[in-house]
Design a protein around this motif. Structure first.
Motif, PDB file in Angstrom:
ATOM      1  N   ASN A  13     -29.900  55.934  45.032  1.00  0.00           N
ATOM      2  CA  ASN A  13     -28.846  54.957  44.766  1.00  0.00           C
ATOM      3  C   ASN A  13     -29.200  54.046  43.594  1.00  0.00           C
ATOM      4  N   TRP A  14     -30.488  53.733  43.450  1.00  0.00           N
ATOM      5  CA  TRP A  14     -30.935  52.944  42.300  1.00  0.00           C
ATOM      6  C   TRP A  14     -30.676  53.717  41.003  1.00  0.00           C
ATOM      7  N   ALA A  61     -18.229  55.248  38.816  1.00  0.00           N
ATOM      8  CA  ALA A  61     -18.902  54.868  40.066  1.00  0.00           C
ATOM      9  C   ALA A  61     -19.162  56.119  40.892  1.00  0.00           C
ATOM     10  N   LEU A  62     -20.385  56.253  41.374  1.00  0.00           N
ATOM     11  CA  LEU A  62     -20.767  57.421  42.175  1.00  0.00           C
ATOM     12  C   LEU A  62     -21.028  56.995  43.617  1.00  0.00           C
ATOM     13  N   PRO A  63     -20.747  57.869  44.573  1.00  0.00           N
ATOM     14  CA  PRO A  63     -20.971  57.513  45.984  1.00  0.00           C
ATOM     15  C   PRO A  63     -22.452  57.302  46.281  1.00  0.00           C
ATOM     16  N   GLY A  84     -27.321  66.192  49.594  1.00  0.00           N
ATOM     17  CA  GLY A  84     -27.401  65.196  50.656  1.00  0.00           C
ATOM     18  C   GLY A  84     -28.714  65.238  51.398  1.00  0.00           C
ATOM     19  N   LYS A  85     -29.193  66.451  51.682  1.00  0.00           N
ATOM     20  CA  LYS A  85     -30.465  66.598  52.399  1.00  0.00           C
ATOM     21  C   LYS A  85     -31.639  66.105  51.554  1.00  0.00           C
ATOM     22  N   LEU A  86     -31.591  66.354  50.248  1.00  0.00           N
ATOM     23  CA  LEU A  86     -32.654  65.906  49.361  1.00  0.00           C
ATOM     24  C   LEU A  86     -32.618  64.396  49.162  1.00  0.00           C
ATOM     25  N   ALA A  87     -31.408  63.826  49.108  1.00  0.00           N
ATOM     26  CA  ALA A  87     -31.272  62.398  48.805  1.00  0.00           C
ATOM     27  C   ALA A  87     -31.522  61.505  50.013  1.00  0.00           C
TER      28      ALA A  87
END
Length: 445
Positions: free
Chosen positions: A146-147, A171-173, A135-138
């Motif tokens: 997300n792309w 499907a991924l969050p 989460g911190k990296l994204a």
């Protein structure tokens, strides 16, 4: 032997620090004891894929009994368990205090812990469990992340499937550039001092999913509580450890339990209720952590102070009454009761909460969505996950309500996929929200 018990089910602490817990001969002996009882009962045949795999294994063996099944063939049974806890909570007549003393999910967890001690966690599965790091990296590059994970991006999703085994159809969050903890600092809703529940204080345990993937759930919860007079603070020391638990990494979960409980202690001391925003995390804080570190007083206090967000809003409604201003929602709501909400043994609190919205049709689905945390995204499991969740998706299509919601964000996403798989031309909602988001909508927040 008599089935069931007149006493309430109970669970024993996990003896994961005892060397016998990792003794393979003793583990095999317990697997065979439990599997033989399950073979003779078979009530759980339709809960998940673990039990059909077990029963087929036995039925197709030379003797048609467990004695002719090789222990080497047990692994697919264990791999299919999603630790949903539904067999323990809803079906099994032999859970403690019955003398048979069955706890199928925790036995599957023990197998994984032994397996992990021998082989470690597979690389990709380990990376998936690192939710805080991911989460911190994204967050700073949420658009790119997300792309890359979008279902329409055949190139990157194909690479992810080939290299990491994550099914390109799953499907991924999505990630958000502005996390819930960050958004909460700049968006503090005004507390309604005229509300019946004014005086309550709640520390919202953000959870990794709400913090990094769906801050809207957190903001909705905060606004609904402020409308009802509850002062809130957003607290997020770290992930609850459910992803590590799925992989049998009990030691990591124990460390998280102790550190998070220590950081939550001052809030409890100041009279704050602890409110978890996703059911898996509430389950960990309430029930799993005290079984993993049973002698930690801070963990015990945190367990007693924790409520799920739906449970907390219903508690306000029952004790003080809700603030005025909630309006009907058009189109009806189908609410899926998540397995880890059911495992908290609190009743259908999401449905109870939604029924507080006047003149709004609420349809309930109380069955596993099939996703099972990170389990359902992998190629070897995705088709099974869709199969297990098909009755849920079919019922949601039949209800034909405007909203399809679930307390579990991964379950909600999976249900929509299942609906589209069955009927591509149906009017399927573009997203599945947490029930608290509909309450916020009904309040005009």
């Amino acid at each position: 032997m008599k089935e069931g018990s007149l006493e309430a089910p109970t669970r024993h602490p996990l003896a994961w620090t005892d060397p016998d817990f990792y003794d393979e001969a003793k583990l095999d002996e317990e697997l065979r004891r439990v599997f033989d009882i399950c073979h003779g009962c078979r009530r759980c045949f339709n809960l998940c894929d673990s039990f059909p795999r077990l029963f087929d294994l036995i039925d197709e063996s030379e003797s048609g009994e467990l004695d002719s099944v090789s222990s080497a063939d047990f692994k697919p049974v264990v791999d299919a368990c999603t630790l949903c806890d539904m067999c323990f909570l809803t079906k099994c007549p032999y859970v403690p205090p019955h003398e048979f003393n069955l706890d199928f999910p925790h036995l599957m967890l023990r197998y994984r812990a032994v397996e992990r001690k021998k082989q470690g966690t597979p690389f990709v599965e380990k990376q998936v469990t690192e939710t805080d790091r991911n989460g911190k990296l994204a967050a700073p590059v949420a658009g790119i992340a997300n792309w890359a994970t979008d279902l329409k991006n055949g190139t990157t999703r194909g690479l992810m499937e080939k290299a990491g085994g994550i099914d390109k159809r799953a499907a991924l969050p999505k990630f958000h550039s502005k996390t819930f903890t960050r958004a909460a600092k700049s968006d503090v809703p005004e507390v309604n001092t005229a509300a019946p529940a004014y005086g309550r204080k709640a520390a919202l345990y953000a959870t990794c999913f709400v913090n990094y993937n769906n801050p809207d759930t957190g903001m909705a919860a905060r606004r609904v509580l402020a409308k009802n007079g509850v002062e809130t603070e957003v607290v997020y020391p770290s992930c609850c450890g459910m992803p590590q638990l799925e992989q049998g990494d009990i030691e990591s979960v124990a460390k998280k339990a102790r550190s998070v409980a220590q950081e939550m202690k001052p809030w409890i001391d100041k009279g704050y209720d602890i409110v978890a925003l996703t059911p898996s995390c509430a389950l960990m804080l309430k029930f799993e952590w005290p079984l993993i570190v049973p002698d930690d007083e801070d963990v015990k206090r945190l367990s007693a102070a924790t409520k799920d967000i739906s449970e907390y809003v219903v508690d306000i409604a029952k004790k003080e009454g809700l603030a005025e201003g909630i309006q009907a929602l058009d189109g009806g709501v189908t609410v899926h009761i998540a397995c880890h909400a059911r495992a908290q043994n609190i009743g259908q609190k999401a449905a109870e909460m939604l029924r507080l919205i006047p003149d709004t049709k609420v349809s309930v689905i109380e069955r596993c969505s099939g996703h099972g945390g990170s389990w359902g995204i992998f190629k070897e499991n995705f088709d099974i996950a869709l199969k297990v969740g098909k009755p849920v998706a079919r019922q949601a299509l039949k209800e034909a309500n405007k909203y399809v919601v679930s307390e579990c964000p991964l379950a909600g996403l999976h249900i929509l996929q299942g609906m589209e798989e069955i009927e591509k031309d149906a009017a399927i909602p573009s997203q599945s929200e947490h029930p608290i988001e509909l309450v916020a909508k009904a309040y005009g927040l």
